[in-house]
Design a protein around this motif. Structure first.
Motif, short mmCIF file in Angstrom:
data_model
loop_
_atom_site.label_atom_id
_atom_site.label_comp_id
_atom_site.label_asym_id
_atom_site.label_seq_id
_atom_site.Cartn_x
_atom_site.Cartn_y
_atom_site.Cartn_z
N GLU A 69 0.78 -1.14 0.04
CA GLU A 69 0.00 0.02 -0.04
C GLU A 69 0.74 1.30 -0.04
N THR A 70 0.20 2.41 -0.38
CA THR A 70 0.87 3.59 -0.46
C THR A 70 0.61 4.42 0.79
N ALA A 71 1.39 5.02 1.43
CA ALA A 71 1.28 5.84 2.74
C ALA A 71 0.46 6.85 2.21
N PRO A 72 -0.86 6.79 2.98
CA PRO A 72 -1.72 8.01 2.63
C PRO A 72 -1.59 9.46 3.03
N SER A 73 -0.64 9.44 3.90
CA SER A 73 -0.46 10.99 4.65
C SER A 73 1.24 11.09 4.90
N ALA A 74 1.71 12.42 4.97
CA ALA A 74 2.74 12.57 5.33
C ALA A 74 3.37 12.19 6.65
N LEU A 75 2.12 12.05 7.61
CA LEU A 75 2.37 11.50 9.00
C LEU A 75 2.52 9.79 8.79
N SER A 76 1.96 9.28 8.02
CA SER A 76 2.03 7.80 7.94
C SER A 76 3.38 7.51 7.10
N LEU A 77 3.73 8.32 6.33
CA LEU A 77 5.02 8.00 5.42
C LEU A 77 6.11 8.22 6.50
N MET A 78 6.16 9.12 7.54
CA MET A 78 7.00 9.49 8.43
C MET A 78 7.01 8.28 9.35
N LYS A 79 5.86 7.66 10.08
CA LYS A 79 6.05 6.64 10.81
C LYS A 79 6.66 5.60 9.93
N SER A 80 6.21 5.26 8.90
CA SER A 80 6.87 4.04 8.06
C SER A 80 8.34 4.12 8.17
N ARG A 81 8.88 5.20 7.69
CA ARG A 81 10.44 5.64 7.58
C ARG A 81 11.08 5.30 8.99
N TYR A 82 10.25 5.98 9.95
CA TYR A 82 11.12 5.44 11.55
C TYR A 82 10.89 3.89 11.54
N ALA A 83 9.97 3.27 11.16
CA ALA A 83 9.98 1.55 11.18
C ALA A 83 10.82 1.16 10.40
N ALA A 84 11.34 1.77 9.14
CA ALA A 84 12.28 1.18 8.26
C ALA A 84 13.63 1.58 8.86
N TYR A 85 13.83 2.45 9.66
CA TYR A 85 15.08 2.90 10.37
C TYR A 85 15.18 1.29 11.29
N ALA A 86 13.95 1.16 12.23
CA ALA A 86 14.12 0.31 13.10
C ALA A 86 14.30 -1.15 12.56
N THR A 87 14.08 -1.24 11.31
CA THR A 87 14.32 -2.74 10.66
C THR A 87 15.24 -2.62 9.71
N GLN A 88 16.01 -1.42 9.65
CA GLN A 88 17.25 -1.22 8.80
C GLN A 88 16.82 -1.54 7.20
N ASN A 89 15.63 -1.20 6.89
CA ASN A 89 15.26 -1.16 5.52
C ASN A 89 15.83 -0.01 4.75
N VAL A 90 16.77 0.03 4.41
CA VAL A 90 17.61 1.35 3.62
C VAL A 90 16.95 1.43 2.41
N ALA A 91 16.61 0.50 1.71
CA ALA A 91 15.88 0.61 0.39
C ALA A 91 14.90 1.46 0.28
N TYR A 92 13.98 1.22 1.39
CA TYR A 92 12.62 1.87 1.60
C TYR A 92 13.05 3.49 1.92
N LEU A 93 13.91 3.68 2.61
CA LEU A 93 14.28 5.23 2.94
C LEU A 93 14.72 5.59 1.58
N MET A 94 15.66 5.24 0.79
CA MET A 94 15.89 5.82 -0.22
C MET A 94 14.71 6.07 -1.18
N LYS A 95 13.93 4.97 -1.42
CA LYS A 95 12.93 4.91 -2.17
C LYS A 95 11.73 6.14 -1.84
N THR A 96 11.66 6.42 -0.62
CA THR A 96 10.66 7.62 -0.19
C THR A 96 11.53 8.80 0.13
#
Ligand SMILES: [Zn+2]
Length: 128
Positions: free
Chosen positions: A27-54
């Motif tokens: 799914e696509t993050a529907p808001s800036a807030l949800s994107l920010m939260k998912s980027r934090y979760a990506a840091y926590a799970t070390q998903n650099v690809a997602y951080l770059m993609k977003t």
């Protein structure tokens, strides 16, 4: 990751029901807030690809993948605290243990932009 794991962003939902579906691209993050939260979760799970993609294309060249990976993996991400948010801005505190196991707080006001139906991280400023 067990099925019962709560999401890193502090929503009290399961990770799978919360940020993981954005990180995996279901799914696509529907808001800036949800994107920010998912980027934090990506840091926590070390998903650099997602951080770059977003990260917005225009600014992506300023962010080194190695540095993001180092920042994500050196620290243990403990808790996300949203201070305030608007449509395009999220101010937050990220609580983490650094490599010396000291509690640290990263305070940032992040700016986001929506392009072609997708939210992107543009840049961040230190909170006062
Ligand atoms: Zn979440």
């Amino acid at each position: 990751m067990s099925n019962e794991a709560q999401c890193y962003c502090g929503s009290e939902l399961d990770f799978q029901e919360c940020c993981e579906k954005y990180i995996l691209g279901y799914e696509t993050a529907p808001s800036a807030l949800s994107l920010m939260k998912s980027r934090y979760a990506a840091y926590a799970t070390q998903n650099v690809a997602y951080l770059m993609k977003t990260t917005q294309d225009a600014t992506r060249r300023f962010y080194s993948q190695d540095e993001i990976l180092k920042w994500a993996t050196e620290n243990q991400w403990k808790r996300l605290e949203i201070i305030h948010f608007s449509e395009t801005i999220v101010a937050f505190k990220a609580h983490f243990l650094d490599s010396q196991k000291r509690m640290q707080i990263h305070s940032e006001k992040s700016v986001f932009v929506k392009e072609d139906g997708h939210w992107f991280y543009v840049e961040g400023f230190e909170l006062d």
